[in-house]
Write an enzyme that holds these catalytic residues in place. Sequence first.
Site, PDB file in Angstrom:
ATOM      1  N   ASP A 174       0.847  -1.193   0.000  1.00 41.23           N
ATOM      2  CA  ASP A 174       0.000   0.000   0.000  1.00 41.23           C
ATOM      3  C   ASP A 174       0.885   1.246   0.000  1.00 41.23           C
ATOM      4  O   ASP A 174       1.891   1.317   0.711  1.00 41.23           O
ATOM      5  CB  ASP A 174      -0.924  -0.003   1.231  1.00 41.23           C
ATOM      6  CG  ASP A 174      -2.072   0.987   1.087  1.00 41.23           C
ATOM      7  OD1 ASP A 174      -3.225   0.536   0.983  1.00 41.23           O
ATOM      8  OD2 ASP A 174      -1.819   2.215   1.074  1.00 41.23           O
ATOM      9  N   ILE A 175       0.486   2.235  -0.782  1.00 41.25           N
ATOM     10  CA  ILE A 175       1.283   3.469  -0.912  1.00 41.25           C
ATOM     11  C   ILE A 175       1.247   4.309   0.370  1.00 41.25           C
ATOM     12  O   ILE A 175       2.132   5.131   0.602  1.00 41.25           O
ATOM     13  CB  ILE A 175       0.769   4.285  -2.132  1.00 41.25           C
ATOM     14  CG1 ILE A 175       1.848   5.212  -2.672  1.00 41.25           C
ATOM     15  CG2 ILE A 175      -0.514   5.046  -1.801  1.00 41.25           C
ATOM     16  CD1 ILE A 175       1.507   5.809  -4.034  1.00 41.25           C
ATOM     17  N   ASN A 194     -12.847  -3.063   2.612  1.00 42.73           N
ATOM     18  CA  ASN A 194     -13.720  -1.908   2.783  1.00 42.73           C
ATOM     19  C   ASN A 194     -14.726  -1.903   1.636  1.00 42.73           C
ATOM     20  O   ASN A 194     -14.349  -2.075   0.479  1.00 42.73           O
ATOM     21  CB  ASN A 194     -12.906  -0.612   2.780  1.00 42.73           C
ATOM     22  CG  ASN A 194     -11.997  -0.505   3.991  1.00 42.73           C
ATOM     23  OD1 ASN A 194     -12.370  -0.952   5.072  1.00 42.73           O
ATOM     24  ND2 ASN A 194     -10.822   0.062   3.818  1.00 42.73           N
ATOM     25  N   GLN A 245     -14.547   2.740   1.298  1.00 40.58           N
ATOM     26  CA  GLN A 245     -13.849   2.232   0.120  1.00 40.58           C
ATOM     27  C   GLN A 245     -13.529   3.416  -0.790  1.00 40.58           C
ATOM     28  O   GLN A 245     -14.432   4.180  -1.148  1.00 40.58           O
ATOM     29  CB  GLN A 245     -14.737   1.223  -0.625  1.00 40.58           C
ATOM     30  CG  GLN A 245     -14.070   0.625  -1.855  1.00 40.58           C
ATOM     31  CD  GLN A 245     -14.985  -0.340  -2.603  1.00 40.58           C
ATOM     32  OE1 GLN A 245     -16.161  -0.505  -2.239  1.00 40.58           O
ATOM     33  NE2 GLN A 245     -14.464  -0.982  -3.622  1.00 40.58           N
ATOM     34  N   SER A 246     -12.268   3.560  -1.144  1.00 38.16           N
ATOM     35  CA  SER A 246     -11.872   4.694  -1.989  1.00 38.16           C
ATOM     36  C   SER A 246     -11.491   4.279  -3.402  1.00 38.16           C
ATOM     37  O   SER A 246     -11.397   5.130  -4.286  1.00 38.16           O
ATOM     38  CB  SER A 246     -10.710   5.464  -1.344  1.00 38.16           C
ATOM     39  OG  SER A 246      -9.581   4.627  -1.234  1.00 38.16           O
ATOM     40  N   HIS A 306     -10.208  -5.096  -3.234  1.00 36.77           N
ATOM     41  CA  HIS A 306      -8.853  -5.282  -2.722  1.00 36.77           C
ATOM     42  C   HIS A 306      -8.936  -5.713  -1.272  1.00 36.77           C
ATOM     43  O   HIS A 306      -9.695  -5.154  -0.488  1.00 36.77           O
ATOM     44  CB  HIS A 306      -8.011  -4.010  -2.865  1.00 36.77           C
ATOM     45  CG  HIS A 306      -8.692  -2.760  -2.400  1.00 36.77           C
ATOM     46  ND1 HIS A 306      -9.648  -2.107  -3.149  1.00 36.77           N
ATOM     47  CD2 HIS A 306      -8.565  -2.049  -1.253  1.00 36.77           C
ATOM     48  CE1 HIS A 306     -10.063  -1.047  -2.491  1.00 36.77           C
ATOM     49  NE2 HIS A 306      -9.431  -0.987  -1.333  1.00 36.77           N
ATOM     50  N   HIS A 361      -7.006  -5.764   2.158  1.00 37.93           N
ATOM     51  CA  HIS A 361      -5.877  -5.204   2.891  1.00 37.93           C
ATOM     52  C   HIS A 361      -5.352  -6.299   3.815  1.00 37.93           C
ATOM     53  O   HIS A 361      -6.123  -6.853   4.615  1.00 37.93           O
ATOM     54  CB  HIS A 361      -6.317  -4.045   3.797  1.00 37.93           C
ATOM     55  CG  HIS A 361      -6.869  -2.842   3.098  1.00 37.93           C
ATOM     56  ND1 HIS A 361      -6.152  -1.684   2.919  1.00 37.93           N
ATOM     57  CD2 HIS A 361      -8.088  -2.605   2.550  1.00 37.93           C
ATOM     58  CE1 HIS A 361      -6.901  -0.778   2.303  1.00 37.93           C
ATOM     59  NE2 HIS A 361      -8.084  -1.316   2.069  1.00 37.93           N
TER      60      HIS A 361
HETATM   61  P1  5GP Z   1      -9.783   1.550   0.380  1.00 38.73           P
HETATM   62  O1  5GP Z   1      -9.939   2.771   1.200  1.00 38.73           O
HETATM   63  O2  5GP Z   1     -10.444   1.689  -0.978  1.00 38.73           O
HETATM   64  O3  5GP Z   1     -10.177   0.293   1.082  1.00 38.73           O
HETATM   65  O4  5GP Z   1      -8.232   1.368   0.141  1.00 38.73           O
HETATM   66  C1  5GP Z   1      -7.526   1.840  -0.957  1.00 38.73           C
HETATM   67  C2  5GP Z   1      -6.064   1.729  -0.623  1.00 38.73           C
HETATM   68  O5  5GP Z   1      -5.318   1.911  -1.813  1.00 38.73           O
HETATM   69  C3  5GP Z   1      -5.588   2.773   0.374  1.00 38.73           C
HETATM   70  O6  5GP Z   1      -5.041   2.123   1.512  1.00 38.73           O
HETATM   71  C4  5GP Z   1      -4.562   3.580  -0.399  1.00 38.73           C
HETATM   72  O7  5GP Z   1      -3.462   3.982   0.391  1.00 38.73           O
HETATM   73  C5  5GP Z   1      -4.143   2.623  -1.505  1.00 38.73           C
HETATM   74  N1  5GP Z   1      -3.732   3.256  -2.737  1.00 38.73           N
HETATM   75  C6  5GP Z   1      -4.393   4.264  -3.396  1.00 38.73           C
HETATM   76  N2  5GP Z   1      -3.730   4.582  -4.518  1.00 38.73           N
HETATM   77  C7  5GP Z   1      -2.636   3.763  -4.574  1.00 38.73           C
HETATM   78  C8  5GP Z   1      -1.575   3.629  -5.507  1.00 38.73           C
HETATM   79  O8  5GP Z   1      -1.477   4.304  -6.532  1.00 38.73           O
HETATM   80  N3  5GP Z   1      -0.634   2.678  -5.234  1.00 38.73           N
HETATM   81  C9  5GP Z   1      -0.694   1.886  -4.123  1.00 38.73           C
HETATM   82  N4  5GP Z   1       0.264   0.991  -3.957  1.00 38.73           N
HETATM   83  N5  5GP Z   1      -1.701   1.996  -3.224  1.00 38.73           N
HETATM   84  C10 5GP Z   1      -2.652   2.926  -3.438  1.00 38.73           C
END
Ligand code: 5GP
Length: 115
Positions: free
Chosen positions: A31-32, A88, A95-96, A101, A103
């Site tokens: 994760d970034i 998420n 969820q973003s 995905h 985690h």
């Molecule tokens: P969500 O909030 O959708 O469950 O998690 C999305 C995750 O993707 C976040 O933890 C965020 O840090 C990660 N993320 C978003 N953009 C990128 C990216 O370009 N590269 C990587 N490696 N992770 C990303």
Amino acid sequence: MSEVSIFDKIIAKEIPADIVYEDDWVLAFNDINPQAPVHVLVIPKAKIPGFSSLADQEAVQVGEFIKRISQVANKLGLDPDGYRVVFNQGKHGQQSVNYIHAHILGGKQLSWPPG
Ligand code: 5GP
């Protein structure tokens, strides 16, 4: 047709990721913005928009995805001390990225409950 997400671009190798595991079924990468010492995302190569959509998938697709999450966590050496797997979903789940995905979070004592 769903939107093209950042994870579509990572799968297509259009943008880089720090890949920790890859096979015909999944891609796993760091994760970034890590929320734990180990924070890896596992995504299926065949796009699924979110956890809700797992209900519509073939059992083999779901099974191979979940199996790979376990394999990646084991490969990361997290099993002896434990870890957490989080999906998420939607607005309330924060969820973003609209590409399913998992985690994998570990490497420290995690707290519970989540916010
Ligand atoms: P969500 O909030 O959708 O469950 O998690 C999305 C995750 O993707 C976040 O933890 C965020 O840090 C990660 N993320 C978003 N953009 C990128 C990216 O370009 N590269 C990587 N490696 N992770 C990303």
